[in-house]
Design an enzyme around this catalytic site. Structure first.
Site, PDB file in Angstrom:
ATOM      1  N   ASP A  74       0.786  -1.182  -0.096  1.00  0.00           N
ATOM      2  CA  ASP A  74      -0.093   0.031  -0.076  1.00  0.00           C
ATOM      3  C   ASP A  74       0.958   1.091   0.011  1.00  0.00           C
ATOM      4  O   ASP A  74       2.119   1.096   0.244  1.00  0.00           O
ATOM      5  CB  ASP A  74      -0.955  -0.151   1.135  1.00  0.00           C
ATOM      6  CG  ASP A  74      -0.309  -0.073   2.555  1.00  0.00           C
ATOM      7  OD1 ASP A  74       0.934   0.375   2.538  1.00  0.00           O
ATOM      8  OD2 ASP A  74      -0.679  -0.676   3.464  1.00  0.00           O
ATOM      9  N   ASP A  76       1.071   4.909   1.628  1.00  0.00           N
ATOM     10  CA  ASP A  76       0.967   5.892   2.678  1.00  0.00           C
ATOM     11  C   ASP A  76       1.252   7.287   2.461  1.00  0.00           C
ATOM     12  O   ASP A  76       2.401   7.709   1.993  1.00  0.00           O
ATOM     13  CB  ASP A  76       1.363   5.507   4.098  1.00  0.00           C
ATOM     14  CG  ASP A  76       1.337   4.073   4.349  1.00  0.00           C
ATOM     15  OD1 ASP A  76      -0.079   3.684   4.814  1.00  0.00           O
ATOM     16  OD2 ASP A  76       2.008   3.343   4.374  1.00  0.00           O
ATOM     17  N   ASP A 152       8.895   4.786  13.137  1.00  0.00           N
ATOM     18  CA  ASP A 152       9.421   3.812  14.115  1.00  0.00           C
ATOM     19  C   ASP A 152      11.083   3.410  13.701  1.00  0.00           C
ATOM     20  O   ASP A 152      11.916   3.781  14.307  1.00  0.00           O
ATOM     21  CB  ASP A 152       8.808   2.563  14.219  1.00  0.00           C
ATOM     22  CG  ASP A 152       8.144   2.056  12.678  1.00  0.00           C
ATOM     23  OD1 ASP A 152       8.320   2.728  11.544  1.00  0.00           O
ATOM     24  OD2 ASP A 152       7.390   1.004  12.835  1.00  0.00           O
TER      25      ASP A 152
HETATM   26  P1  ATP Z   1       3.424  -2.192   5.271  1.00  0.00           P
HETATM   27  O1  ATP Z   1       2.450  -1.328   4.835  1.00  0.00           O
HETATM   28  O2  ATP Z   1       4.307  -2.716   4.167  1.00  0.00           O
HETATM   29  O3  ATP Z   1       3.190  -2.976   6.111  1.00  0.00           O
HETATM   30  P2  ATP Z   1       4.694   0.176   6.393  1.00  0.00           P
HETATM   31  O4  ATP Z   1       6.120   0.747   7.042  1.00  0.00           O
HETATM   32  O5  ATP Z   1       4.094   1.230   5.386  1.00  0.00           O
HETATM   33  O6  ATP Z   1       4.624  -1.393   6.006  1.00  0.00           O
HETATM   34  P3  ATP Z   1       2.410   0.941   7.834  1.00  0.00           P
HETATM   35  O7  ATP Z   1       1.730   0.402   9.172  1.00  0.00           O
HETATM   36  O8  ATP Z   1       1.521   0.938   6.715  1.00  0.00           O
HETATM   37  O9  ATP Z   1       3.542   0.317   7.756  1.00  0.00           O
HETATM   38  O10 ATP Z   1       2.563   2.570   8.318  1.00  0.00           O
HETATM   39  C1  ATP Z   1       3.196   3.594   7.600  1.00  0.00           C
HETATM   40  C2  ATP Z   1       4.228   4.295   8.198  1.00  0.00           C
HETATM   41  O11 ATP Z   1       3.742   4.956   9.395  1.00  0.00           O
HETATM   42  C3  ATP Z   1       5.474   3.405   8.713  1.00  0.00           C
HETATM   43  O12 ATP Z   1       6.313   3.132   7.560  1.00  0.00           O
HETATM   44  C4  ATP Z   1       6.164   4.154   9.895  1.00  0.00           C
HETATM   45  O13 ATP Z   1       6.786   5.248   9.264  1.00  0.00           O
HETATM   46  C5  ATP Z   1       4.848   4.752  10.425  1.00  0.00           C
HETATM   47  N1  ATP Z   1       4.363   3.934  11.400  1.00  0.00           N
HETATM   48  C6  ATP Z   1       3.172   2.972  11.458  1.00  0.00           C
HETATM   49  N2  ATP Z   1       3.032   2.306  12.411  1.00  0.00           N
HETATM   50  C7  ATP Z   1       4.039   2.811  13.437  1.00  0.00           C
HETATM   51  C8  ATP Z   1       4.345   2.737  14.827  1.00  0.00           C
HETATM   52  N3  ATP Z   1       3.756   2.050  15.557  1.00  0.00           N
HETATM   53  N4  ATP Z   1       5.374   3.520  15.322  1.00  0.00           N
HETATM   54  C9  ATP Z   1       5.841   4.459  14.742  1.00  0.00           C
HETATM   55  N5  ATP Z   1       5.782   4.755  13.189  1.00  0.00           N
HETATM   56  C10 ATP Z   1       4.597   4.122  12.770  1.00  0.00           C
HETATM   57 MG    MG Z   2       2.106   0.892   4.660  1.00  0.00          MG
END
Ligand code: ATP
Ligand code: MG
Length: 434
Positions: A74, A76, A152
């Site tokens: 996805d 963001d 994170d």
């Molecule tokens: P994926 O979508 O592939 O699972 P992602 O890194 O995009 O991985 P998401 O949960 O979609 O993960 O979150 C988007 C972004 O928001 C992350 O890359 C991070 O920068 C931030 N983020 C999400 N969850 C957290 C958290 N629990 N603590 C800190 N930052 C977070």
């Molecule tokens: Mg994501």
């Protein structure tokens, strides 16, 4: 001196101190992210925000995965527009979330998540913490320069700017990606305490992109693992599902075991790993490996099947316990299923429809050895027969025992056979029975 102090208390990570805190801007000519690989809907959202005078960036997994040459699952989007302002820009938009207020922009089934930059939170009444230091609510808005410290891992904090297609990197994430390094932004233990799910995220990302986890990231896990128990069961379900679907479920499983987090998510399954009656570890390894293979081949995976595997032996053990107490077979099994399920969903709230799918697989396991007369024929007509048979094959593969091997072989022959062969197989059973 102030920098040294901020670094010490974990507000400034090393990389920011080294880079003098200004961001590194990586122009389009120096990185490989092309708009061709960004979803059309994410681009629409980015451009539209920009046209309305707002800053708009891609961040997180989309940027990380594109830089690694992977297919992001996805995209963001993050912006300086406040949630209400985002809603005014998009008609097809809903505001969601309490803990973190977000906008969802809808394009048919596709949803683009749009977040507003988070701001500084020190001494801020808008941020609600639990007794354990967990952040329960956080809706303080800010700038990109503030937002970055709240993310994170450094590899998740690279921003793709739609205004000039450059990358904005405050924390050395670009270099860490190239060096295959996972690094927490800020002080590891404090960040895990704020949100224990970050321990699971560390494992998931490391496995997904095949980076190794540093001691710095893994060492606090043993001490802090119980904090997972304070996370809401629905959030844990979301995370567990992402783990299963990451394409690296097999590696995630090994890591969860190594860092002692598996039992936090699946207590009964963890307990059955400690006994020798059933091949729990082998079964899970096969199931997770197969799941990864299916994802690789872009085939659908059924969470019900994985849940069936996670809880099958705990159910067998519990059912035996009730049998020993004198309960008849059927009620013993039914009660075992209900208890094990109830305990599990208190920790990870697996939705009813997934539990129902798993339940059908378990109930059919219990019927698969009743093959006399017309029973085998009727069993094969059950809608979940195929899943149940696949599950039986896995049990045999895991090494459950000779009886299960024989049963699996019988069914393999029955399924492959024509009507005459099938009749002969059933007849042979009756002969043995006599
Ligand atoms: P994926 O979508 O592939 O699972 P992602 O890194 O995009 O991985 P998401 O949960 O979609 O993960 O979150 C988007 C972004 O928001 C992350 O890359 C991070 O920068 C931030 N983020 C999400 N969850 C957290 C958290 N629990 N603590 C800190 N930052 C977070
Ligand atoms: Mg994501």
């Amino acid at each position: 001196m102030i920098r040294a102090f901020l670094k010490k208390v974990g507000i400034l990570p090393n990389s920011a101190v080294q880079s003098g805190r200004g961001p590194r801007i990586i122009p389009r000519s120096e990185h490989g992210i092309s708009r061709k690989n960004i979803s059309e809907n994410a681009l629409k959202v980015l451009y539209r925000l920009n046209q309305h005078g707002y800053e708009a960036f891609l961040v997180g997994g989309g940027v990380r995965d594109l830089l690694l040459g992977l297919h992001p699952k996805d995209f963001d989007v993050v912006t300086n527009a406040k949630p209400e302002e985002i809603r005014r820009v998009f008609r097809n938009c809903r505001l969601i979330g309490r803990r973190f207020r977000l906008a969802h922009v809808y394009f048919g089934h596709d949803i683009i998540e749009v977040a507003t930059f988070r701001g500084k939170t020190d001494d801020c009444a808008e941020v609600v913490h639990s007794a354990q230091g967990m952040i329960l609510r956080d809706n303080v808005y800010g700038t990109l320069a503030e937002d970055v410290w709240r993310r994170d891992f450094t590899i998740n904090a690279i921003y793709y700017n739609i205004a000039d297609f450059s990358l904005v990197d405050y924390v050395g994430g670009f270099a860490d990606l190239k060096a295959k390094r996972m690094k927490m932004i800020g002080e590891v233990e404090q960040r895990y305490r704020e949100d224990p799910v970050r321990m699971l995220r560390a494992i998931r990302f490391a496995c997904k992109v095949n980076f190794s986890l540093s001691k710095e990231l893994t060492e606090p896990m043993t001490k802090l693992k119980d904090l997972i128990g304070h996370v809401s069961s629905s959030r844990l379900f979301e995370e567990v599902l992402k783990m299963f679907h990451s394409g690296a479920a097999r590696a995630v499983y090994d890591h969860l075991i190594d860092y002692d987090l598996f039992g936090q998510l699946f207590p009964a399954s963890y307990q059955s790993l400690q006994q020798t009656t059933y091949p729990m570890d082998a079964l899970l390894k096969i199931v997770f490996h197969n799941t990864d293979m299916r994802i690789q081949q872009q085939k659908p995976v059924t969470p019900a099947f994985i849940v069936a595997a996670l809880l099958w032996y705990p159910i067998c053990i519990r059912a035996q316990h009730f049998l020993d107490e004198g309960l008849p077979l059927f009620p013993a099994r039914m009660q075992a299923i209900e208890e094990v399920v109830q305990e599990q969903i208190r920790r990870v709230s697996i939705p009813k429809r997934i539990i129902q799918g798993a339940r059908e697989i378990w109930l059919l396991q219990m019927r698969l050895n009743k093959r006399y007369g017309k029973r085998a024929h009727l069993l094969m007509a059950e809608p979940r027969f195929r899943a149940a048979f696949d599950f039986l094959e896995l049990r045999a593969q895991a090494g459950e025992g000779r009886e299960i091997d024989a049963l699996t072989q019988w069914w393999q022959a029955y399924i492959a056979g024509d009507a005459t062969k099938r009749r002969a197989l059933v007849k042979a059973l009756s002969a043995v029975r006599r």
